[in-house]
Design a protein around this motif. Structure first.
Motif, PDB file in Angstrom:
ATOM      1  N   GLY A 201       0.841  -1.185   0.000  1.00  0.00           N
ATOM      2  CA  GLY A 201       0.000   0.000   0.000  1.00  0.00           C
ATOM      3  C   GLY A 201       0.873   1.230   0.000  1.00  0.00           C
ATOM      4  O   GLY A 201       2.099   1.147   0.038  1.00  0.00           O
ATOM      5  N   ILE A 202       0.245   2.391  -0.023  1.00  0.00           N
ATOM      6  CA  ILE A 202       0.954   3.660  -0.043  1.00  0.00           C
ATOM      7  C   ILE A 202       0.348   4.563   1.022  1.00  0.00           C
ATOM      8  O   ILE A 202      -0.840   4.462   1.331  1.00  0.00           O
ATOM      9  CB  ILE A 202       0.879   4.323  -1.446  1.00  0.00           C
ATOM     10  N   GLY A 203       1.155   5.432   1.626  1.00  0.00           N
ATOM     11  CA  GLY A 203       0.624   6.357   2.623  1.00  0.00           C
ATOM     12  C   GLY A 203       0.101   5.637   3.859  1.00  0.00           C
ATOM     13  O   GLY A 203       0.704   4.704   4.372  1.00  0.00           O
ATOM     14  N   LYS A 204      -1.073   6.094   4.341  1.00  0.00           N
ATOM     15  CA  LYS A 204      -1.662   5.492   5.542  1.00  0.00           C
ATOM     16  C   LYS A 204      -2.055   4.040   5.297  1.00  0.00           C
ATOM     17  O   LYS A 204      -2.015   3.218   6.220  1.00  0.00           O
ATOM     18  CB  LYS A 204      -2.891   6.291   5.979  1.00  0.00           C
ATOM     19  N   SER A 205      -2.390   3.702   4.074  1.00  0.00           N
ATOM     20  CA  SER A 205      -2.735   2.310   3.756  1.00  0.00           C
ATOM     21  C   SER A 205      -1.534   1.392   3.938  1.00  0.00           C
ATOM     22  O   SER A 205      -1.682   0.211   4.256  1.00  0.00           O
ATOM     23  CB  SER A 205      -3.252   2.206   2.319  1.00  0.00           C
ATOM     24  N   ALA A 206      -0.330   1.939   3.746  1.00  0.00           N
ATOM     25  CA  ALA A 206       0.883   1.147   3.951  1.00  0.00           C
ATOM     26  C   ALA A 206       1.053   0.809   5.426  1.00  0.00           C
ATOM     27  O   ALA A 206       1.505  -0.286   5.783  1.00  0.00           O
ATOM     28  CB  ALA A 206       2.099   1.918   3.448  1.00  0.00           C
ATOM     29  N   ILE A 207       0.685   1.740   6.277  1.00  0.00           N
ATOM     30  CA  ILE A 207       0.767   1.489   7.720  1.00  0.00           C
ATOM     31  C   ILE A 207      -0.222   0.396   8.125  1.00  0.00           C
ATOM     32  O   ILE A 207       0.097  -0.493   8.915  1.00  0.00           O
ATOM     33  CB  ILE A 207       0.513   2.784   8.510  1.00  0.00           C
ATOM     34  N   ILE A 208      -1.419   0.461   7.561  1.00  0.00           N
ATOM     35  CA  ILE A 208      -2.415  -0.579   7.824  1.00  0.00           C
ATOM     36  C   ILE A 208      -1.913  -1.920   7.304  1.00  0.00           C
ATOM     37  O   ILE A 208      -2.089  -2.961   7.951  1.00  0.00           O
ATOM     38  CB  ILE A 208      -3.758  -0.219   7.169  1.00  0.00           C
ATOM     39  N   ALA A 209      -1.256  -1.905   6.160  1.00  0.00           N
ATOM     40  CA  ALA A 209      -0.715  -3.143   5.588  1.00  0.00           C
ATOM     41  C   ALA A 209       0.270  -3.793   6.550  1.00  0.00           C
ATOM     42  O   ALA A 209       0.268  -5.016   6.732  1.00  0.00           O
ATOM     43  CB  ALA A 209      -0.035  -2.850   4.254  1.00  0.00           C
ATOM     44  N   GLN A 210       1.110  -2.977   7.190  1.00  0.00           N
ATOM     45  CA  GLN A 210       2.086  -3.517   8.146  1.00  0.00           C
ATOM     46  C   GLN A 210       1.396  -4.167   9.336  1.00  0.00           C
ATOM     47  O   GLN A 210       1.829  -5.209   9.832  1.00  0.00           O
ATOM     48  CB  GLN A 210       3.011  -2.399   8.613  1.00  0.00           C
ATOM     49  N   LYS A 211       0.310  -3.570   9.794  1.00  0.00           N
ATOM     50  CA  LYS A 211      -0.425  -4.152  10.927  1.00  0.00           C
ATOM     51  C   LYS A 211      -1.059  -5.483  10.521  1.00  0.00           C
ATOM     52  O   LYS A 211      -1.042  -6.461  11.294  1.00  0.00           O
ATOM     53  CB  LYS A 211      -1.512  -3.180  11.403  1.00  0.00           C
ATOM     54  N   ILE A 212      -1.602  -5.565   9.335  1.00  0.00           N
ATOM     55  CA  ILE A 212      -2.218  -6.814   8.885  1.00  0.00           C
ATOM     56  C   ILE A 212      -1.160  -7.894   8.729  1.00  0.00           C
ATOM     57  O   ILE A 212      -1.385  -9.062   9.059  1.00  0.00           O
ATOM     58  CB  ILE A 212      -2.999  -6.594   7.576  1.00  0.00           C
ATOM     59  N   VAL A 213       0.015  -7.504   8.230  1.00  0.00           N
ATOM     60  CA  VAL A 213       1.135  -8.454   8.130  1.00  0.00           C
ATOM     61  C   VAL A 213       1.468  -9.022   9.507  1.00  0.00           C
ATOM     62  O   VAL A 213       1.633 -10.230   9.684  1.00  0.00           O
ATOM     63  CB  VAL A 213       2.376  -7.761   7.523  1.00  0.00           C
ATOM     64  N   ALA A 214       1.549  -8.145  10.498  1.00  0.00           N
ATOM     65  CA  ALA A 214       1.872  -8.586  11.856  1.00  0.00           C
ATOM     66  C   ALA A 214       0.811  -9.541  12.391  1.00  0.00           C
ATOM     67  O   ALA A 214       1.129 -10.556  13.020  1.00  0.00           O
ATOM     68  CB  ALA A 214       2.011  -7.376  12.776  1.00  0.00           C
ATOM     69  N   THR A 215      -0.444  -9.248  12.134  1.00  0.00           N
ATOM     70  CA  THR A 215      -1.532 -10.107  12.604  1.00  0.00           C
ATOM     71  C   THR A 215      -1.483 -11.465  11.933  1.00  0.00           C
ATOM     72  O   THR A 215      -1.639 -12.500  12.585  1.00  0.00           O
ATOM     73  CB  THR A 215      -2.894  -9.435  12.332  1.00  0.00           C
ATOM     74  N   MET A 216      -1.241 -11.484  10.644  1.00  0.00           N
ATOM     75  CA  MET A 216      -1.180 -12.757   9.924  1.00  0.00           C
ATOM     76  C   MET A 216      -0.007 -13.605  10.405  1.00  0.00           C
ATOM     77  O   MET A 216      -0.151 -14.807  10.641  1.00  0.00           O
ATOM     78  CB  MET A 216      -1.090 -12.511   8.420  1.00  0.00           C
ATOM     79  N   ASN A 217       1.152 -12.986  10.537  1.00  0.00           N
ATOM     80  CA  ASN A 217       2.325 -13.744  10.990  1.00  0.00           C
ATOM     81  C   ASN A 217       2.107 -14.351  12.365  1.00  0.00           C
ATOM     82  O   ASN A 217       2.553 -15.463  12.649  1.00  0.00           O
ATOM     83  CB  ASN A 217       3.566 -12.842  11.006  1.00  0.00           C
ATOM     84  N   SER A 218       1.422 -13.634  13.233  1.00  0.00           N
ATOM     85  CA  SER A 218       1.217 -14.130  14.595  1.00  0.00           C
ATOM     86  C   SER A 218       0.102 -15.158  14.683  1.00  0.00           C
ATOM     87  O   SER A 218      -0.066 -15.807  15.711  1.00  0.00           O
ATOM     88  CB  SER A 218       0.908 -12.964  15.538  1.00  0.00           C
TER      89      SER A 218
END
Length: 322
Positions: free
Chosen positions: A51-68
């Protein structure tokens, strides 16, 4: 209107706007969502979220949730992707692209490149008719009526909706994988939450002394044993069997009773049948039992009911299990 009232009104309006948007998301979870989850579940690759901008930040959170929660995921910034980071994407990976408008310049450049790699593309967007929406293999529609920002500009409601959709994806995958609390603990060994799921009583008891006396031990020796081990107690043991426990409280009661200390032995003042817990029990169970019985330590036993050690409430608190 006072500043206090204005603050409360703005805060409540923000929550109300975002809550309404999330509620409407439930109707957007459709066949396309189910197919996207099934594709990720059956793929042999990872999930790449961009993602780009604020959506990129949300993408990082979703990545963290999936990995965990058992779904291997990697974050890839959309701007960096078109300047070399596209090498992150490998065969069989599934790419999730997050964009409110679906029409940002970086997304328009990135999407065709992903399609050329033959990777499946999942879109999380508020605009199904956007470039991203029309090019994606699966569309997870996250529409919003308005941003919580009074100018309807700052990404607020839209990013909240994106995050919730990502959580729905991650938890759906968790369910399909049969991801258990034991699995969760393996991915969270360092946190208090993980410790509640994997830390056992023996892990704590093994760090402590193992105070013990026999039934015939003199009172003076009992006092020395309790003092040396600094647990405020000792266990009366015979042939590895637990007969009782002597605490600081038992010693105080003995001393105020007026009895001759030199005529007493451990079995005279011990409390028989003390509360015990298996060494293999979870540490959280020890905390709950100590809380229930209003005691500060538990005697641990092995699988043959032999004395195995002592776990103290301080051990549990030190590990963050509260």
């Amino acid at each position: 209107m006072s500043n206090t009232n204005k603050i409360l009104e703005v805060a409540r309006r923000t929550i109300r706007i975002e809550a309404n948007a999330i509620k409407e998301l439930e109707d957007c979870v459709d066949i396309a969502f189910a197919k996207a989850v099934q594709h990720i579940h059956t793929s042999n690759g990872r999930v790449i979220i961009t993602g780009i901008g604020k959506s990129a930040i949300i993408a990082q959170k979703i990545v963290a949730t999936m990995n965990s929660t058992g779904t291997p995921a990697i974050f890839m910034h959309a701007a960096d992707a078109i300047h070399g980071d596209l090498g992150i994407v490998q065969k069989n990976d599934v790419v999730i692209c997050i964009s409110k408008s679906g029409n940002t310049p970086e997304i328009k450049v990135l999407v065709p490149l992903i399609k050329n790699f033959d990777n499946k593309l999942i879109a999380i967007t508020s605009n199904k008719e956007s470039f991203l929406g029309t090019e994606a293999d699966f569309i997870l529609h996250a529409p919003i009526a308005e941003e919580a920002c009074p100018n309807n500009l700052a990404p607020t409601t839209s990013t909240t909706a994106q995050l919730v959709m990502g959580d729905a994806l991650a938890i759906s995958l968790l369910e399909l994988k049969g991801f258990t609390d034991a699995d969760f603990a393996r991915y969270h060994p360092g946190g208090a939450l993980g410790k509640k799921l994997y830390l056992r009583v023996k892990d704590l008891a093994d760090q402590r002394p193992k105070p013990q006396v026999i039934p015939q031990t003199s009172m003076r020796e009992v006092i020395v044993n309790i003092s040396e081990n600094m647990l405020g107690m000792t266990v009366v043991v015979e042939d590895q069997k637990i007969l009782g426990i002597i605490t600081d409280g038992d010693l105080r009661r003995m001393l105020t009773s007026g009895k001759d200390i030199d005529s007493l032995v451990a079995s005279d003042i011990m409390t028989a049948n003390p509360k015990t817990i298996p060494a293999d029990a979870m540490a959280i169970q020890a905390r709950e039992l100590m809380e229930e019985k209003h005691i500060s330590q538990l005697v641990t036993i092995d699988d043959q009911n032999h004395y195995a050690g002592v776990v103290h409430i301080h051990d549990v608190i030190r590990e963050g299990i509260i």
